[in-house]
Motif scaffolding. Structure first.
Motif, PDB file in Angstrom:
ATOM      1  N   MET A  58      14.417   6.333   0.152  1.00  0.00           N
ATOM      2  CA  MET A  58      12.986   6.382  -0.123  1.00  0.00           C
ATOM      3  C   MET A  58      12.523   4.928  -0.170  1.00  0.00           C
ATOM      4  N   GLU A  59      11.611   4.583   0.711  1.00  0.00           N
ATOM      5  CA  GLU A  59      11.062   3.235   0.717  1.00  0.00           C
ATOM      6  C   GLU A  59       9.644   3.294   0.159  1.00  0.00           C
ATOM      7  N   TYR A  60       9.371   2.427  -0.805  1.00  0.00           N
ATOM      8  CA  TYR A  60       8.057   2.318  -1.426  1.00  0.00           C
ATOM      9  C   TYR A  60       7.486   0.958  -1.058  1.00  0.00           C
ATOM     10  N   VAL A  61       6.352   0.953  -0.362  1.00  0.00           N
ATOM     11  CA  VAL A  61       5.698  -0.285   0.043  1.00  0.00           C
ATOM     12  C   VAL A  61       4.314  -0.303  -0.595  1.00  0.00           C
ATOM     13  N   LEU A  62       3.990  -1.396  -1.287  1.00  0.00           N
ATOM     14  CA  LEU A  62       2.691  -1.562  -1.927  1.00  0.00           C
ATOM     15  C   LEU A  62       1.924  -2.643  -1.175  1.00  0.00           C
ATOM     16  N   LEU A  63       0.747  -2.273  -0.674  1.00  0.00           N
ATOM     17  CA  LEU A  63      -0.081  -3.183   0.107  1.00  0.00           C
ATOM     18  C   LEU A  63      -1.380  -3.426  -0.646  1.00  0.00           C
ATOM     19  N   PRO A  64      -1.515  -4.604  -1.293  1.00  0.00           N
ATOM     20  CA  PRO A  64      -2.733  -4.870  -2.056  1.00  0.00           C
ATOM     21  C   PRO A  64      -3.913  -5.133  -1.123  1.00  0.00           C
ATOM     22  N   ALA A  65      -5.096  -4.661  -1.536  1.00  0.00           N
ATOM     23  CA  ALA A  65      -6.317  -4.961  -0.788  1.00  0.00           C
ATOM     24  C   ALA A  65      -6.640  -6.436  -0.964  1.00  0.00           C
ATOM     25  N   ARG A  66      -7.389  -6.990  -0.049  1.00  0.00           N
ATOM     26  CA  ARG A  66      -7.746  -8.415  -0.127  1.00  0.00           C
ATOM     27  C   ARG A  66      -8.512  -8.750  -1.391  1.00  0.00           C
ATOM     28  N   ASP A  67      -9.314  -7.791  -1.868  1.00  0.00           N
ATOM     29  CA  ASP A  67     -10.112  -8.054  -3.069  1.00  0.00           C
ATOM     30  C   ASP A  67      -9.303  -7.881  -4.351  1.00  0.00           C
ATOM     31  N   GLY A  68      -8.048  -7.378  -4.229  1.00  0.00           N
ATOM     32  CA  GLY A  68      -7.176  -7.213  -5.386  1.00  0.00           C
ATOM     33  C   GLY A  68      -7.515  -6.029  -6.267  1.00  0.00           C
ATOM     34  N   VAL A  69      -8.491  -5.213  -5.860  1.00  0.00           N
ATOM     35  CA  VAL A  69      -8.959  -4.102  -6.685  1.00  0.00           C
ATOM     36  C   VAL A  69      -8.228  -2.801  -6.376  1.00  0.00           C
ATOM     37  N   SER A  70      -7.672  -2.676  -5.187  1.00  0.00           N
ATOM     38  CA  SER A  70      -6.961  -1.450  -4.834  1.00  0.00           C
ATOM     39  C   SER A  70      -5.646  -1.775  -4.138  1.00  0.00           C
ATOM     40  N   THR A  71      -4.786  -0.759  -4.087  1.00  0.00           N
ATOM     41  CA  THR A  71      -3.457  -0.905  -3.490  1.00  0.00           C
ATOM     42  C   THR A  71      -3.153   0.328  -2.659  1.00  0.00           C
ATOM     43  N   THR A  72      -2.685   0.129  -1.456  1.00  0.00           N
ATOM     44  CA  THR A  72      -2.220   1.246  -0.641  1.00  0.00           C
ATOM     45  C   THR A  72      -0.715   1.375  -0.861  1.00  0.00           C
ATOM     46  N   VAL A  73      -0.298   2.586  -1.186  1.00  0.00           N
ATOM     47  CA  VAL A  73       1.116   2.869  -1.407  1.00  0.00           C
ATOM     48  C   VAL A  73       1.610   3.709  -0.230  1.00  0.00           C
ATOM     49  N   ARG A  74       2.679   3.247   0.403  1.00  0.00           N
ATOM     50  CA  ARG A  74       3.301   3.992   1.489  1.00  0.00           C
ATOM     51  C   ARG A  74       4.717   4.359   1.059  1.00  0.00           C
ATOM     52  N   VAL A  75       5.026   5.646   1.135  1.00  0.00           N
ATOM     53  CA  VAL A  75       6.357   6.143   0.788  1.00  0.00           C
ATOM     54  C   VAL A  75       6.962   6.735   2.059  1.00  0.00           C
ATOM     55  N   THR A  76       8.154   6.256   2.410  1.00  0.00           N
ATOM     56  CA  THR A  76       8.837   6.763   3.595  1.00  0.00           C
ATOM     57  C   THR A  76      10.187   7.342   3.184  1.00  0.00           C
ATOM     58  N   SER A  77      10.403   8.583   3.554  1.00  0.00           N
ATOM     59  CA  SER A  77      11.627   9.308   3.220  1.00  0.00           C
ATOM     60  C   SER A  77      12.441   9.501   4.491  1.00  0.00           C
ATOM     61  N   GLU A  78      13.734   9.186   4.400  1.00  0.00           N
ATOM     62  CA  GLU A  78      14.606   9.353   5.565  1.00  0.00           C
ATOM     63  C   GLU A  78      15.954   9.911   5.114  1.00  0.00           C
ATOM     64  N   THR A  79      16.464  10.860   5.864  1.00  0.00           N
ATOM     65  CA  THR A  79      17.762  11.465   5.563  1.00  0.00           C
ATOM     66  C   THR A  79      18.652  11.355   6.790  1.00  0.00           C
ATOM     67  N   THR A  80      19.887  10.876   6.579  1.00  0.00           N
ATOM     68  CA  THR A  80      20.833  10.749   7.680  1.00  0.00           C
ATOM     69  C   THR A  80      22.199  11.254   7.235  1.00  0.00           C
ATOM     70  N   GLY A  81      22.982  11.675   8.194  1.00  0.00           N
ATOM     71  CA  GLY A  81      24.355  12.088   7.912  1.00  0.00           C
ATOM     72  C   GLY A  81      24.442  13.457   7.273  1.00  0.00           C
ATOM     73  N   GLY A  82      25.502  13.660   6.541  1.00  0.00           N
ATOM     74  CA  GLY A  82      25.759  14.955   5.924  1.00  0.00           C
ATOM     75  C   GLY A  82      26.831  15.708   6.689  1.00  0.00           C
TER      76      GLY A  82
END
Length: 150
Positions: A86-110
């Motif tokens: 699970m990758e969590y990426v936080l991208l702050p807005a230029r004005d510093g008032v908001s943040t975009t959160v991107r969550v990426t889930s990946e499953t391999t193997g098994g």
């Protein structure tokens, strides 16, 4: 699969909520329980066990932070049959008032048995991943935005 949501809160507020492991069960409505497996503050090597109800059954998974870039990104790894990240990426807005959160889930193997079950249950598994990650982002936004309002 990736999920994204913009939250009306600065990156520091979002990071603090997302990395508060003892509070995860309180913050995220889809999580039933959390047990910290390491002491100290959130960092590289932090481990915890998270329990959710999946299809009416309790399901637990251990997570470990394997990559970290404070307060912008972290990657967790969990091995429950296959290797899941699970990758969590936080991208702050230029004005510093908001943040975009991107969550990426990946499953391999098994194992071969896991791959057969996964192929037969792909729609059900996908729906579960979508429901959990969508609700987690809703819960995270609600928590962070309510902190900003007070």
């Amino acid at each position: 699969m990736s999920f994204e949501r913009t939250i009306a809160a600065p990156v520091e507020t979002v990071w603090a909520a997302l990395t508060d492991i003892p509070r995860r069960a309180e913050l995220f409505s889809k999580i039933d329980a959390v047990e910290s497996l390491t002491d100290g503050p959130f960092g590289l090597g932090t481990r915890w066990c998270e329990t959710r109800t999946v299809y009416g059954q309790s399901s637990s998974a251990n997570f470990e932070v394997v990559e970290l870039d404070v307060p912008r990104r972290f990657l967790t790894e969990s091995v429950v049959g296959p290797r899941s990240t699970m990758e969590y990426v936080l991208l702050p807005a230029r004005d510093g008032v908001s943040t975009t959160v991107r969550v990426t889930s990946e499953t391999t193997g098994g194992s071969l048995i896991y791959k057969i079950v996964e192929a037969l249950s792909r729609f059900r598994i996908t729906r579960c991943v979508v429901e959990n990650n969508t609700q987690d982002l809703i819960d995270l936004a609600h928590d962070c935005e309510s902190r900003q309002a007070s």
